[in-house]
Write a protein that holds these residues in place. Structure first.
Motif, PDB file in Angstrom:
ATOM      1  N   LEU A  70       0.856  -1.182   0.000  1.00  0.00           N
ATOM      2  CA  LEU A  70       0.000   0.000   0.000  1.00  0.00           C
ATOM      3  C   LEU A  70       0.897   1.239   0.000  1.00  0.00           C
ATOM      4  CD1 LEU A  70      -2.680  -1.164   2.578  1.00  0.00           C
ATOM      5  CD2 LEU A  70      -2.794  -1.275   0.098  1.00  0.00           C
ATOM      6  N   MET A  71       1.421   1.539  -1.173  1.00  0.00           N
ATOM      7  CA  MET A  71       2.477   2.543  -1.284  1.00  0.00           C
ATOM      8  C   MET A  71       2.047   3.706  -2.166  1.00  0.00           C
ATOM      9  SD  MET A  71       5.654  -0.100  -1.893  1.00  0.00           S
ATOM     10  CE  MET A  71       6.938   1.110  -1.615  1.00  0.00           C
ATOM     11  N   GLU A  72       2.556   4.877  -1.845  1.00  0.00           N
ATOM     12  CA  GLU A  72       2.372   6.054  -2.693  1.00  0.00           C
ATOM     13  C   GLU A  72       3.695   6.378  -3.354  1.00  0.00           C
ATOM     14  OE1 GLU A  72       1.247  10.827  -2.519  1.00  0.00           O
ATOM     15  OE2 GLU A  72       1.073   9.606  -0.709  1.00  0.00           O
ATOM     16  N   LEU A  73       3.660   6.560  -4.672  1.00  0.00           N
ATOM     17  CA  LEU A  73       4.851   6.905  -5.432  1.00  0.00           C
ATOM     18  C   LEU A  73       4.661   8.273  -6.074  1.00  0.00           C
ATOM     19  CD1 LEU A  73       5.405   3.533  -7.366  1.00  0.00           C
ATOM     20  CD2 LEU A  73       6.122   4.104  -5.040  1.00  0.00           C
ATOM     21  N   THR A  74       5.755   8.923  -6.388  1.00  0.00           N
ATOM     22  CA  THR A  74       5.677  10.152  -7.174  1.00  0.00           C
ATOM     23  C   THR A  74       5.376   9.781  -8.624  1.00  0.00           C
ATOM     24  OG1 THR A  74       8.001  10.202  -7.835  1.00  0.00           O
ATOM     25  CG2 THR A  74       7.449  11.168  -5.689  1.00  0.00           C
ATOM     26  N   GLU A  75       5.106  10.771  -9.446  1.00  0.00           N
ATOM     27  CA  GLU A  75       4.836  10.499 -10.859  1.00  0.00           C
ATOM     28  C   GLU A  75       6.027   9.848 -11.550  1.00  0.00           C
ATOM     29  OE1 GLU A  75       3.563  13.979 -12.888  1.00  0.00           O
ATOM     30  OE2 GLU A  75       1.681  14.153 -11.781  1.00  0.00           O
ATOM     31  N   GLU A  76       7.219  10.041 -10.983  1.00  0.00           N
ATOM     32  CA  GLU A  76       8.419   9.461 -11.575  1.00  0.00           C
ATOM     33  C   GLU A  76       8.752   8.096 -10.998  1.00  0.00           C
ATOM     34  OE1 GLU A  76      10.822  12.859 -10.532  1.00  0.00           O
ATOM     35  OE2 GLU A  76      11.022  13.402 -12.637  1.00  0.00           O
ATOM     36  N   GLY A  77       7.919   7.633 -10.052  1.00  0.00           N
ATOM     37  CA  GLY A  77       8.113   6.291  -9.515  1.00  0.00           C
ATOM     38  C   GLY A  77       8.954   6.208  -8.266  1.00  0.00           C
ATOM     39  N   ILE A  78       9.235   7.349  -7.620  1.00  0.00           N
ATOM     40  CA  ILE A  78      10.016   7.352  -6.376  1.00  0.00           C
ATOM     41  C   ILE A  78       9.077   7.091  -5.196  1.00  0.00           C
ATOM     42  CG2 ILE A  78      11.426   8.793  -4.829  1.00  0.00           C
ATOM     43  CD1 ILE A  78      12.365  10.307  -7.323  1.00  0.00           C
ATOM     44  N   VAL A  79       9.510   6.230  -4.278  1.00  0.00           N
ATOM     45  CA  VAL A  79       8.667   5.909  -3.121  1.00  0.00           C
ATOM     46  C   VAL A  79       8.496   7.129  -2.231  1.00  0.00           C
ATOM     47  CG1 VAL A  79      10.639   5.063  -1.778  1.00  0.00           C
ATOM     48  CG2 VAL A  79       8.320   4.309  -1.205  1.00  0.00           C
ATOM     49  N   HIS A  80       7.232   7.376  -1.805  1.00  0.00           N
ATOM     50  CA  HIS A  80       6.940   8.524  -0.952  1.00  0.00           C
ATOM     51  C   HIS A  80       6.412   8.102   0.411  1.00  0.00           C
ATOM     52  CE1 HIS A  80       4.250  11.950   0.400  1.00  0.00           C
ATOM     53  NE2 HIS A  80       5.435  12.480   0.387  1.00  0.00           N
ATOM     54  N   SER A  81       5.521   7.108   0.437  1.00  0.00           N
ATOM     55  CA  SER A  81       4.977   6.690   1.732  1.00  0.00           C
ATOM     56  C   SER A  81       4.409   5.284   1.647  1.00  0.00           C
ATOM     57  CB  SER A  81       3.872   7.654   2.190  1.00  0.00           C
ATOM     58  OG  SER A  81       2.753   7.563   1.323  1.00  0.00           O
ATOM     59  N   ILE A  82       4.231   4.688   2.818  1.00  0.00           N
ATOM     60  CA  ILE A  82       3.563   3.391   2.964  1.00  0.00           C
ATOM     61  C   ILE A  82       2.458   3.550   4.003  1.00  0.00           C
ATOM     62  CG2 ILE A  82       3.834   0.968   3.643  1.00  0.00           C
ATOM     63  CD1 ILE A  82       6.754   1.142   2.792  1.00  0.00           C
TER      64      ILE A  82
ATOM     65  N   VAL B 113       4.991   4.589   7.061  1.00  0.00           N
ATOM     66  CA  VAL B 113       6.342   5.073   6.786  1.00  0.00           C
ATOM     67  C   VAL B 113       6.263   6.244   5.810  1.00  0.00           C
ATOM     68  CG1 VAL B 113       8.669   4.464   6.041  1.00  0.00           C
ATOM     69  CG2 VAL B 113       7.172   2.702   7.014  1.00  0.00           C
ATOM     70  N   LEU B 114       6.989   7.307   6.126  1.00  0.00           N
ATOM     71  CA  LEU B 114       7.061   8.467   5.257  1.00  0.00           C
ATOM     72  C   LEU B 114       8.512   8.675   4.840  1.00  0.00           C
ATOM     73  CD1 LEU B 114       5.279  10.768   4.077  1.00  0.00           C
ATOM     74  CD2 LEU B 114       5.945  12.146   6.049  1.00  0.00           C
ATOM     75  N   PHE B 115       8.727   8.815   3.529  1.00  0.00           N
ATOM     76  CA  PHE B 115      10.075   8.972   2.987  1.00  0.00           C
ATOM     77  C   PHE B 115      10.276  10.392   2.454  1.00  0.00           C
ATOM     78  CE2 PHE B 115       8.859   4.541   2.422  1.00  0.00           C
ATOM     79  CZ  PHE B 115       9.956   3.845   2.910  1.00  0.00           C
ATOM     80  N   ASN B 116      11.523  10.823   2.452  1.00  0.00           N
ATOM     81  CA  ASN B 116      11.902  12.099   1.840  1.00  0.00           C
ATOM     82  C   ASN B 116      12.095  11.852   0.342  1.00  0.00           C
ATOM     83  OD1 ASN B 116      13.407  14.323   0.821  1.00  0.00           O
ATOM     84  ND2 ASN B 116      14.129  14.806   2.860  1.00  0.00           N
ATOM     85  N   ILE B 117      11.263  12.496  -0.503  1.00  0.00           N
ATOM     86  CA  ILE B 117      11.351  12.223  -1.937  1.00  0.00           C
ATOM     87  C   ILE B 117      12.598  12.844  -2.581  1.00  0.00           C
ATOM     88  CG2 ILE B 117       8.874  11.906  -2.246  1.00  0.00           C
ATOM     89  CD1 ILE B 117       8.678  14.749  -3.287  1.00  0.00           C
ATOM     90  N   LYS B 118      13.284  13.745  -1.853  1.00  0.00           N
ATOM     91  CA  LYS B 118      14.538  14.294  -2.369  1.00  0.00           C
ATOM     92  C   LYS B 118      15.697  13.322  -2.174  1.00  0.00           C
ATOM     93  CE  LYS B 118      14.012  19.330  -2.039  1.00  0.00           C
ATOM     94  NZ  LYS B 118      14.626  20.549  -1.453  1.00  0.00           N
ATOM     95  N   THR B 119      15.696  12.648  -1.013  1.00  0.00           N
ATOM     96  CA  THR B 119      16.840  11.800  -0.677  1.00  0.00           C
ATOM     97  C   THR B 119      16.495  10.325  -0.563  1.00  0.00           C
ATOM     98  OG1 THR B 119      16.492  12.014   1.724  1.00  0.00           O
ATOM     99  CG2 THR B 119      17.843  13.705   0.639  1.00  0.00           C
ATOM    100  N   GLY B 120      15.204   9.985  -0.416  1.00  0.00           N
ATOM    101  CA  GLY B 120      14.825   8.594  -0.191  1.00  0.00           C
ATOM    102  C   GLY B 120      15.047   8.140   1.239  1.00  0.00           C
TER     103      GLY B 120
END
Length: 330
Positions: free
Chosen positions: A85-97, A312-319
């Motif tokens: 159950l993940m959210e990705l940016t439009e470019e496919g980078i992981v953002h949150s679970i 889980v929340l990720f930093n989309i700049k650094t992962g």
């Protein structure tokens, strides 16, 4: 799908450094009576030639995450896990679970831009010229009469301020309006001697993939041309140095690394020190998070079993990890 398995494919970001430089183009246009400035207004060193020059105003460095095509991961959809159950940016980078959809911010445009800045007063001086001035037989006589008009305006302002004018305004608002109009007239006429300088602001951005470097040419700046390419020797170089701050990283053996790869991958960014110099002066010294100087770690699969809900929340700049919460599932 990956083979027979269903799941989610995601990428980790890698860092790009975005350097933004703000400059101003100044254009001087000589006045019609510039050669008479010293004679009638006692103004020295007034140029009679048009001049264009640039100034370097401000410089900043920021970071941006772009997809790292060498760090692509697949999470299996299993009945006993909530990890997909993940959210990705439009470019496919992981953002949150397991977080509600956030509505990710749009990517900023870093293309070069320019903004024209008009002078505070941009009045046409010719509309303030009297019939006597316009009928003058020579430019020298016109300059003399314009200078006299300037002195008359100054005397009128002085009389208003001292309260000695023949027709005094009724209140402070009217007084300010009259003085402002006289200031506009005086500046417009004075610019016929001194000339006028206009300014136009320009902003430039370049991207650099970080690695350790020392005194590498990022761009060049010319007082005559503004920002130019780093290979254009018409400008003076802006040097960039990037230093890995070498944060302490946990040591693991190969067996532990293979076991960890079963979880959710994320970046542990390192720190880099960016320093930009120009003509021996330091314009910028800034420490930023850089994935290239960090490592990759994994969240254990047990965090996402059917008995718990892990957010889980990720930093989309650094992962890197921003936040992690774990609660018992209902």
């Amino acid at each position: 799908m990956q083979g027979k398995d269903y799941g989610v494919t995601y990428m980790l970001p890698k860092t790009e450094i975005v350097i933004t430089i703000e400059t101003t183009k100044h254009t001087y246009t000589p006045g019609e009576f510039c050669k008479y400035a010293e004679r009638y207004l006692r103004l020295n060193n007034i140029s009679n030639s048009a001049i264009t020059y640039w100034t370097l105003d401000k410089l900043n460095a920021d970071t941006e995450g772009i997809p790292d095509k060498e760090q692509i991961y697949f999470v299996k959809l299993k009945n006993k896990t909530t990890a997909p159950l993940m959210e990705l940016t439009e470019e496919g980078i992981v953002h949150s679970i397991n977080y509600p959809f956030s509505g990710l911010p749009e990517k900023k445009d870093s293309t070069p831009s320019s903004i024209a800045t008009t002078p505070a007063v941009n009045a046409d001086p010719k509309k303030y010229l009297t019939e006597e001035i316009l009928m003058a037989s020579s430019s020298a006589k016109m300059a003399e009469l314009v200078a006299k008009e300037i002195y008359d305006i100054r005397e009128s302002k002085s009389a208003l301020i001292k309260g000695e004018a023949d027709f005094m305004p009724k209140d402070g608002t009217q007084l300010k309006l009259m003085i402002d109009n006289l200031n506009i007239q005086e500046q417009a006429l004075t610019e016929m001697f001194t000339g006028k300088t206009t300014s136009e602001k320009h902003s430039f951005s370049i991207r650099i993939t970080p690695e350790e470097m020392k005194q590498s040419v990022a761009l060049r700046f010319s007082e005559k041309l503004g920002m130019v390419d780093k290979d254009d020797l018409a400008g003076e170089p802006l040097y960039i140095s990037i230093t890995d701050q070498k944060l302490i990283k946990p040591e693991t053996n190969e067996e532990e690394k293979e076991q960890k790869k079963e979880g959710i991958a994320y970046n542990v960014p390192g720190k880099g020190l960016i320093e930009i110099t120009f003509k021996g002066n330091t314009l910028l010294k800034k420490e930023v998070s850089l994935t290239q100087f960090g490592s990759i770690e994994y969240l254990a699969p047990i965090l996402f079993n059917k008995n718990t809900v892990t957010k889980v929340l990720f930093n989309i700049k650094t992962g890197g990890l921003l936040k992690i919460e774990r609660a018992e599932s209902k």
